[in-house]
Write a protein that holds these residues in place. Structure first.
Motif, PDB file in Angstrom:
ATOM      1  N   TYR A  58       8.365 114.738  -0.167  1.00 51.38           N
ATOM      2  CA  TYR A  58       7.925 115.005  -1.414  1.00 51.38           C
ATOM      3  C   TYR A  58       7.960 116.637  -1.650  1.00 51.38           C
ATOM      4  CZ  TYR A  58       6.365 110.282  -2.623  1.00 51.38           C
ATOM      5  OH  TYR A  58       6.443 108.856  -2.679  1.00 51.38           O
ATOM      6  N   LEU A  59       7.267 117.142  -0.508  1.00 53.54           N
ATOM      7  CA  LEU A  59       7.283 118.537  -0.148  1.00 53.54           C
ATOM      8  C   LEU A  59       8.718 119.353  -0.197  1.00 53.54           C
ATOM      9  CD1 LEU A  59       4.924 120.486  -0.268  1.00 53.54           C
ATOM     10  CD2 LEU A  59       4.990 120.334   2.137  1.00 53.54           C
ATOM     11  N   ASN A  60       9.433 118.517   0.862  1.00 48.11           N
ATOM     12  CA  ASN A  60      10.725 119.127   0.870  1.00 48.11           C
ATOM     13  C   ASN A  60      11.574 119.229  -0.652  1.00 48.11           C
ATOM     14  OD1 ASN A  60      11.202 119.861   3.484  1.00 48.11           O
ATOM     15  ND2 ASN A  60      11.860 117.947   4.275  1.00 48.11           N
ATOM     16  N   ILE A  61      11.446 117.910  -1.195  1.00 48.65           N
ATOM     17  CA  ILE A  61      12.154 117.900  -2.668  1.00 48.65           C
ATOM     18  C   ILE A  61      11.636 118.939  -3.369  1.00 48.65           C
ATOM     19  CG2 ILE A  61      12.279 116.416  -4.630  1.00 48.65           C
ATOM     20  CD1 ILE A  61      12.356 114.143  -2.512  1.00 48.65           C
ATOM     21  N   PHE A  62      10.209 119.122  -3.447  1.00 39.45           N
ATOM     22  CA  PHE A  62       9.527 120.287  -4.398  1.00 39.45           C
ATOM     23  C   PHE A  62       9.889 121.306  -4.094  1.00 39.45           C
ATOM     24  CE2 PHE A  62       6.621 120.976  -7.394  1.00 39.45           C
ATOM     25  CZ  PHE A  62       6.202 122.077  -7.237  1.00 39.45           C
ATOM     26  N   ASP A  63       9.900 121.801  -2.935  1.00 36.47           N
ATOM     27  CA  ASP A  63      10.592 123.248  -2.341  1.00 36.47           C
ATOM     28  C   ASP A  63      12.016 123.517  -2.715  1.00 36.47           C
ATOM     29  OD1 ASP A  63       8.088 123.393   0.553  1.00 36.47           O
ATOM     30  OD2 ASP A  63       7.811 123.824  -1.451  1.00 36.47           O
ATOM     31  N   GLY A  73       6.761 115.962 -12.579  1.00 39.26           N
ATOM     32  CA  GLY A  73       7.633 114.734 -13.100  1.00 39.26           C
ATOM     33  C   GLY A  73       6.776 113.898 -14.291  1.00 39.26           C
ATOM     34  N   PHE A  74       5.764 114.302 -14.665  1.00 41.91           N
ATOM     35  CA  PHE A  74       4.974 113.450 -15.640  1.00 41.91           C
ATOM     36  C   PHE A  74       5.477 114.076 -17.175  1.00 41.91           C
ATOM     37  CE2 PHE A  74       3.114 110.558 -13.057  1.00 41.91           C
ATOM     38  CZ  PHE A  74       2.791 111.009 -11.738  1.00 41.91           C
ATOM     39  N   ASP A  75       6.292 113.500 -17.832  1.00 42.20           N
ATOM     40  CA  ASP A  75       6.213 113.874 -19.298  1.00 42.20           C
ATOM     41  C   ASP A  75       5.180 113.255 -20.128  1.00 42.20           C
ATOM     42  OD1 ASP A  75       6.859 114.945 -21.820  1.00 42.20           O
ATOM     43  OD2 ASP A  75       8.840 114.186 -21.791  1.00 42.20           O
ATOM     44  N   ILE A  76       4.263 113.974 -20.517  1.00 44.07           N
ATOM     45  CA  ILE A  76       3.173 113.394 -21.096  1.00 44.07           C
ATOM     46  C   ILE A  76       2.926 113.975 -22.618  1.00 44.07           C
ATOM     47  CG2 ILE A  76       0.576 113.306 -20.947  1.00 44.07           C
ATOM     48  CD1 ILE A  76       1.098 113.316 -18.175  1.00 44.07           C
ATOM     49  N   SER A  77       2.563 112.944 -23.535  1.00 36.50           N
ATOM     50  CA  SER A  77       2.240 113.358 -25.000  1.00 36.50           C
ATOM     51  C   SER A  77       0.912 113.082 -25.125  1.00 36.50           C
ATOM     52  CB  SER A  77       3.212 112.727 -26.019  1.00 36.50           C
ATOM     53  OG  SER A  77       4.164 112.895 -25.666  1.00 36.50           O
ATOM     54  N   LEU A  78       0.062 113.561 -26.161  1.00 38.39           N
ATOM     55  CA  LEU A  78      -1.270 113.100 -26.349  1.00 38.39           C
ATOM     56  C   LEU A  78      -1.470 112.678 -27.625  1.00 38.39           C
ATOM     57  CD1 LEU A  78      -1.720 115.993 -24.342  1.00 38.39           C
ATOM     58  CD2 LEU A  78      -4.034 115.210 -24.915  1.00 38.39           C
ATOM     59  N   LEU A  79      -1.956 111.551 -27.562  1.00 46.08           N
ATOM     60  CA  LEU A  79      -2.412 110.807 -29.045  1.00 46.08           C
ATOM     61  C   LEU A  79      -3.922 110.878 -29.012  1.00 46.08           C
ATOM     62  CD1 LEU A  79      -0.323 107.610 -28.276  1.00 46.08           C
ATOM     63  CD2 LEU A  79       0.441 109.581 -29.462  1.00 46.08           C
ATOM     64  N   LYS A  80      -4.243 110.057 -30.025  1.00 45.61           N
ATOM     65  CA  LYS A  80      -6.010 110.696 -30.231  1.00 45.61           C
ATOM     66  C   LYS A  80      -6.873 110.252 -29.160  1.00 45.61           C
ATOM     67  CE  LYS A  80      -9.358 109.326 -33.748  1.00 45.61           C
ATOM     68  NZ  LYS A  80     -10.255 108.310 -32.959  1.00 45.61           N
ATOM     69  N   VAL A  99       2.746 108.332 -21.539  1.00 45.66           N
ATOM     70  CA  VAL A  99       3.712 108.816 -20.529  1.00 45.66           C
ATOM     71  C   VAL A  99       5.174 108.494 -20.586  1.00 45.66           C
ATOM     72  CG1 VAL A  99       3.899 108.885 -18.001  1.00 45.66           C
ATOM     73  CG2 VAL A  99       1.725 108.524 -18.935  1.00 45.66           C
ATOM     74  N   ARG A 100       6.004 109.484 -20.815  1.00 37.87           N
ATOM     75  CA  ARG A 100       7.358 109.201 -21.098  1.00 37.87           C
ATOM     76  C   ARG A 100       8.328 109.353 -19.859  1.00 37.87           C
ATOM     77  NH1 ARG A 100       8.146 109.672 -26.652  1.00 37.87           N
ATOM     78  NH2 ARG A 100       6.350 110.778 -27.589  1.00 37.87           N
ATOM     79  N   SER A 101       7.692 109.878 -18.989  1.00 36.28           N
ATOM     80  CA  SER A 101       8.597 109.948 -17.853  1.00 36.28           C
ATOM     81  C   SER A 101       7.779 110.230 -16.532  1.00 36.28           C
ATOM     82  CB  SER A 101       9.647 111.083 -17.756  1.00 36.28           C
ATOM     83  OG  SER A 101       8.818 112.251 -17.222  1.00 36.28           O
ATOM     84  N   ILE A 102       8.143 109.587 -15.250  1.00 32.86           N
ATOM     85  CA  ILE A 102       7.320 109.490 -14.021  1.00 32.86           C
ATOM     86  C   ILE A 102       8.295 110.253 -12.851  1.00 32.86           C
ATOM     87  CG2 ILE A 102       6.249 107.576 -14.565  1.00 32.86           C
ATOM     88  CD1 ILE A 102       8.049 105.968 -12.745  1.00 32.86           C
ATOM     89  N   PRO A 103       7.814 110.682 -12.198  1.00 34.60           N
ATOM     90  CA  PRO A 103       8.292 111.523 -11.086  1.00 34.60           C
ATOM     91  C   PRO A 103       9.452 110.455 -10.099  1.00 34.60           C
ATOM     92  CG  PRO A 103       6.239 111.643 -10.546  1.00 34.60           C
ATOM     93  CD  PRO A 103       6.206 110.747 -11.641  1.00 34.60           C
ATOM     94  N   ILE A 104      10.739 110.923 -10.244  1.00 38.53           N
ATOM     95  CA  ILE A 104      11.750 109.861  -9.694  1.00 38.53           C
ATOM     96  C   ILE A 104      11.526 109.770  -8.308  1.00 38.53           C
ATOM     97  CG2 ILE A 104      13.168 111.875  -8.804  1.00 38.53           C
ATOM     98  CD1 ILE A 104      15.677 110.174 -10.206  1.00 38.53           C
ATOM     99  N   ILE A 105      10.592 110.496  -7.365  1.00 38.34           N
ATOM    100  CA  ILE A 105      10.390 109.974  -5.905  1.00 38.34           C
ATOM    101  C   ILE A 105       9.642 108.948  -5.926  1.00 38.34           C
ATOM    102  CG2 ILE A 105      10.531 112.573  -5.245  1.00 38.34           C
ATOM    103  CD1 ILE A 105       7.603 112.842  -5.692  1.00 38.34           C
ATOM    104  N   LEU A 106       8.942 108.623  -6.957  1.00 40.44           N
ATOM    105  CA  LEU A 106       8.055 107.331  -6.642  1.00 40.44           C
ATOM    106  C   LEU A 106       9.123 106.328  -6.516  1.00 40.44           C
ATOM    107  CD1 LEU A 106       5.375 107.537  -9.612  1.00 40.44           C
ATOM    108  CD2 LEU A 106       5.386 108.156  -7.189  1.00 40.44           C
TER     109      LEU A 106
END
Ligand code: ADP
Ligand code: MG
Length: 600
Positions: A441-446, A483-490, A495-502
């Motif tokens: 993950y660290l390699n990918i991130f870097d 990698g997390f696309d998050i919207s807030l509700l009340k 969660v609309r997207s998750i890290p692909i590396i998972l």
């Protein structure tokens, strides 16, 4: 009548003695430092009753003339400085001109000293700090100082001395310490005429360390305009258990000192390489312009003041960290140690059989990435496993596998393997995979400065406690970077997207755990720029993702899953500790096992 009195010189010196001369080892320290300052190439220390009865230091240094000999035990008599500014450029051990005066005051003392070209040497005899006699002696270049009956005239101080074995240990410890930077000097110690050690002159510090501490060290360096550092440390993978005998000794301009900043820098640099709570052996040598330090802040000069404490920190930290990172990149030694005891043929056959029996799974694997994008609902936890077998096969084709013999699984938690040296290795399956994932993950991130997102066709909604909700709203961009696309509700988040590396869709519970872990790692006390937060957090966040995405303890594994985990582990830079600092591998050598069984 006045109550106040001016103390006489003898009392003043005796009081001051308490600060400089505490015990026999302080006498040894002061005398040996004088011999080093006098450029001796051999220093012999002889003690009786651990120095309580007699301490003799014999050197072959420059020696003293008769005139200097008469002066040397007077208070403030020194040849090393002339004015106060000089102490800010001092490189000798001594400079205050008080050691011989104070030792003379609290013992019976003889000094025999001679210059190279003189016909005689001279012997000065002192009692209670006063010269009793000075007589010619045989020709000799160098200085011999005999100190008898330390503290005979201060019984209170004598009472503070400890057992002979304790006082002897203090002397030995100190001599070992000072002998390291002074590897060009031969040191010998005799106790009651028995030779305790004889450190021969060596070519460098590394050899002296080997001789004195029996340690095989790695040398690391850091240099810049202000400071040069050399650190000699033992390989972190050699640290097998918590060891009370760990040595950490620090020197500034070759003077041994105590310093918390340097020890902190060592633990920081080793943080991700050794398990928490353990200490590596490390000898730190800092060379710094004497102008920016003050060595005159401690009676025994054991502490030093520096204009900026950070100087000591970064010089130590950088040297070690760079060396460790580099060492684990090209540490092919470790990898070659793991060589197969199974022939390649056996391995391939076993694998093929396994894959044939699992054809359905194999088909699933091949469609894995498409599925993930197009048909989310078909996915289940199994997909990850399937992907694994696929890689396994590819690796085999590339002939890329680490070789060893898998013996089985213990307690559904440890993988047992035998390596070429016939050592038995117990590998913690969870932390092994966690280490591999983390580095990946660290390699990918870097590379990308972010983690790519995998959109979910059906976003997942998670209920979140109020105290965490504002973290999600405030740091939405950070979650996005990882990698997390998050919207807030009340009172929930979407969660609309998750890290692909998972490589899989986590359960809601797992996902919530990952996200809350990130929240807990975002330090809200400190308002940082997003860039800084990301840099500060990336290791923590990726560690947490790696942890949550790794096979748990108490999970039954097939032989191929074990193999994949072990192979991957040995591809990592640091197979011996997990990113949290816990050990991954326990190694039992053949010798240890046979010894325990009583076969050898
Ligand atoms: P300092 O080391 O601070 O100068 P000391 O009291 O330890 O003070 O020693 C006084 C002086 O005696 C030294 O400066 C040095 O000139 C001389 N001296 C002491 N020990 C030795 C030695 N072993 N060889 C040569 N000169 C010595
Ligand atoms: Mg001195």
């Amino acid at each position: 009548m006045s109550k106040i009195q001016i103390l006489d010189n003898s009392t003043i010196t005796k009081i001051a003695a308490g600060e400089v001369i505490e015990r026999p080892s302080s006498v040894v320290k002061e005398l040996v430092e004088n011999s080093i300052d006098a450029c001796a190439s051999q220093i012999i220390v002889k003690i009786k009753e651990s120095g309580k009865k007699q301490i003799s230091v014999i050197d072959n240094g420059t020696g003293m003339s008769k005139d200097d000999l008469i002066l040397c035990t007077k208070r403030h008599a020194t040849s090393k400085i002339k004015k106060i500014e000089d102490i800010f450029s001092i490189l000798s051990y001594g400079f205050r001109g008080e050691a011989l005066a104070t030792i003379a005051e609290v013992s019976k003392m003889e000094i025999i000293s001679g210059l190279k070209d003189s016909e005689f040497s001279h012997k000065l005899i002192l009692e209670n700090g006063k010269q009793v006699d000075i007589i010619p002696d045989t020709k000799y270049q160098g200085t011999t100082i005999n100190v008898y009956n330390l503290f005979y005239n201060i019984p209170a101080r004598q009472k503070f001395l400890k057992s002979n074995s304790y006082e002897l240990k203090r002397i030995i410890d100190w001599l070992k310490t000072i002998s390291i930077p002074n590897y060009k000097i031969n040191f010998k110690l005799y106790n009651e005429n028995n030779l305790i050690f004889d450190y021969k002159i060596t070519n460098n510090i590394k050899e002296r360390l080997q001789d004195v501490f029996k340690l095989n060290t790695i040398k690391a360096e850091y240099n810049d305009a202000i400071i040069n550092s050399q650190v000699y440390y033992t390989n972190p993978t050699d640290i097998k258990e918590i060891n009370e005998n760990t040595k950490q000794i620090f020197y500034v301009n070759n003077r041994p000192i105590l310093n918390k900043t340097i020890s902190f820098a060592i633990s920081k640099a080793f943080e991700s390489y050794i398990p928490k709570g353990r200490k590596p052996n490390a000898f730190v040598f800092l060379d710094i312009n004497p102008n920016i330090i003050d060595v005159n802040v401690h009676p025994q000069k054991l502490e030093i003041r520096v204009k900026d404490d950070n100087t000591f920190f970064y010089a130590t930290y950088n040297a070690i960290k760079n060396s460790l990172d580099k060492g684990f990149q090209d540490n092919s030694e470790r990898k070659t140690k793991i060589i197969s005891l199974l022939s390649d043929e056996t391995e391939k056959n076993e694998l093929n059989n396994y894959l044939n029996n699992n054809n359905k799974k194999l088909n699933d694997i091949l469609n894995f990435s498409n599925n993930l994008q197009n048909n989310q609902s078909k996915l289940n936890v199994d997909s990850k496993e399937n992907l694994i077998y696929n890689n396994q096969e590819k690796d085999l084709q590339n002939n890329n596998l680490q070789k060893y013999k898998i013996l089985g699984q213990y307690n559904n938690t440890f993988i047992l393997i035998e390596d070429l040296n016939q050592s038995l290795l117990l590998i913690d399956q969870h932390v092994a995979e966690e280490r591999y994932n983390f580095e990946n993950y660290l390699n990918i991130f870097d590379n990308d400065n972010a983690i790519k997102q995998q959109a979910l066709i059906l976003p997942l909604n998670l209920e979140i406690d109020i105290e965490y909700l504002h973290i999600f709203s405030e740091y939405q961009d950070i979650f996005f970077t990882f990698g997390f696309d998050i919207s807030l509700l009340k009172d929930e988040i979407l969660v609309r997207s998750i890290p692909i590396i998972l490589g899989r869709i986590p359960s809601k519970v797992e996902l919530k755990e990952m996200l809350l872990d990130i929240c807990n790692n975002i330090d809200q006390k400190e308002k940082l720029k997003t860039d800084n937060i990301i840099n500060n957090l990336k290791v923590k966040i990726l560690t947490s993702l790696a942890c949550k995405n790794s096979i748990k303890a108490d999970t039954t594994l097939s032989i191929f899953e074990m193999k994949r985990i072990v192979d991957n582990l040995f591809k990592t830079k640091n197979p011996y500790t997990c990113p949290h600092g816990r050990p991954i591998i326990i190694e039992l050598t053949k010798k240890e096992i046979y010894h325990k069984i009583g076969r050898i």
